[in-house]
Design a protein around this motif. Sequence first.
Motif, short mmCIF file in Angstrom:
data_model
loop_
_atom_site.label_atom_id
_atom_site.label_comp_id
_atom_site.label_asym_id
_atom_site.label_seq_id
_atom_site.Cartn_x
_atom_site.Cartn_y
_atom_site.Cartn_z
N ASN A 1 -3.30 0.46 -4.11
CA ASN A 1 -4.85 1.48 -2.94
C ASN A 1 -6.18 1.02 -2.76
N ASP A 2 -6.86 0.79 -4.41
CA ASP A 2 -8.13 0.61 -4.08
C ASP A 2 -8.41 -0.71 -4.23
N PRO A 3 -9.75 -1.15 -3.24
CA PRO A 3 -10.33 -2.17 -3.22
C PRO A 3 -10.23 -3.39 -4.01
N GLN A 4 -10.06 -3.32 -5.03
CA GLN A 4 -9.90 -4.17 -6.23
C GLN A 4 -8.60 -5.32 -6.65
N GLN A 5 -7.50 -4.14 -6.59
CA GLN A 5 -6.34 -4.93 -6.13
C GLN A 5 -6.04 -5.19 -4.97
N GLY B 1 -0.28 5.00 -4.03
CA GLY B 1 -1.42 5.37 -4.64
C GLY B 1 -1.86 3.98 -5.79
N TRP B 2 -0.41 4.01 -5.86
CA TRP B 2 -1.17 2.91 -7.62
C TRP B 2 -1.48 1.03 -7.37
N TYR C 1 0.21 -0.86 -0.11
CA TYR C 1 0.13 0.13 -0.12
C TYR C 1 1.03 0.96 -0.70
N LYS D 1 -2.80 4.01 -14.50
CA LYS D 1 -3.55 4.49 -14.60
C LYS D 1 -3.28 6.18 -15.03
#
Length: 453
Positions: free
Chosen positions: A171-175, A168-169, A164, A213
């Motif tokens: 840090n989303d729930p999907q990953q 921020g690459w 994490y 992204k």
Amino acid sequence: MLSDLMLRMLNPVTDDMFDTMMTEPYANNPFLMMTIMEKMTMRAIAEAGMRAQTGQALSRPIGSPLRSSPWEKLLLNPRQLFELPTEDEHKIEMKVTIGPRAKKPLIIDIPIMITGMSYGGSLSLTMKEALAKGASKANTATNTGESAVSREERDAAKFLIGQYNRGGWLNDPQQLKKLDAIEVQLGQGAWGGAVASTMDSSKMDDHLRELWKVKPGETTGKKARFPKVNTPQDIISLVNSLKEKYDVPVGIKIAGTHFMEKELEIIAQTKADFITIDGQEGGTAASAPTLEDDLGLPTLFTIARTVDWLKKQGLRDRFTIIGAGGLRTPGEFLKALALGADAVYIGSIALIATMQSQMTKALPQSPAPQLALYDGKFKEEFDPEEGSQHLANFLKSCSAEMVMALQAMGKSSVRQLGREDLVSIDQGLAKALHVGYVGEAKTSEGFMPLAAR
């Protein structure tokens, strides 16, 4: 005949050079360059030239060449008579559990893992695949580093720890839900802690831009802090939030510092499952020499002080401790574990093992890392299947030697290692680490025959 001719041609030249060196005053003597190099060191001279050329901060791969951890001054203690060596080496347990209190603890077969080296920010995708496959063949974990979870790395890794990160690459729930453990990256040894850096999209290929992204023409990078994290309490809240959302172990990674105990006071207020402590000798794909050479705390003392503080506070059993930073050999791994770490991360030495004989594809015209780096000149020539097998062989070889040492020490499990298994040839080091000194007897008890006991 040709060699004889060459000698005749070179002889007067070398004679003249030798005569000049032996007779000319120092100020006009080419030998002066030798004393300059001895005084300045070749590295300082070369880096001065690079700074003079660009006027920008340097970026040096692999990490600091300086080694401040005196691992060679520590020895492990075998047992032969008063306690016997382990009878069956095949029964010596090497498994380690990361985050035993987590709902889904991470169990690995050996106490050696591949440290965080990011795809894009550090390594090529094929090198990341090779590291993941090699670790999987040894039934241990690898780490994403400060990047996102690529399909290729996830498919290749049996156990994947994700960072994490401050970019921020990932840090989303999907990953995050794809991971076997989450490591909140708050600092890194080779970066002197936490420092901002940027990367322009023009230096990224389509695969990396899509994964991170990032649109063409944009600039991305990592900050010194996480967004909206401006106080120690914010860090505590961040870690605890991740812990509440995910069943896998959640940990914190920090760089070693003389403020270690103050940093640990904050970590102790979190619900983290593990602590990764990265010493000053840690590696990186690119960092300023000043950050690598002049900031941080040596790995050996980072591990020892972390364990000592946790024990003093009665918190040692709450956290799995992962030691990292320039560890190279099975002996150093064992010594780190004896100091109190539960497992170790390796990076630079893992890359060397993975590249092995393939380094000749880059050498001698380019340094070997050009085979591994994201922007490496020879990355397309690297064979990941061959590399993964070499890494697996290296890990298995290290584990086998560690088992041999554990047998000599009379251990049935790697988890039995402790500071009583260490002795130092340096009296000051022995005192600092609370281990024995080679010049003093292990015990002052009087001799008593076995029959009288």
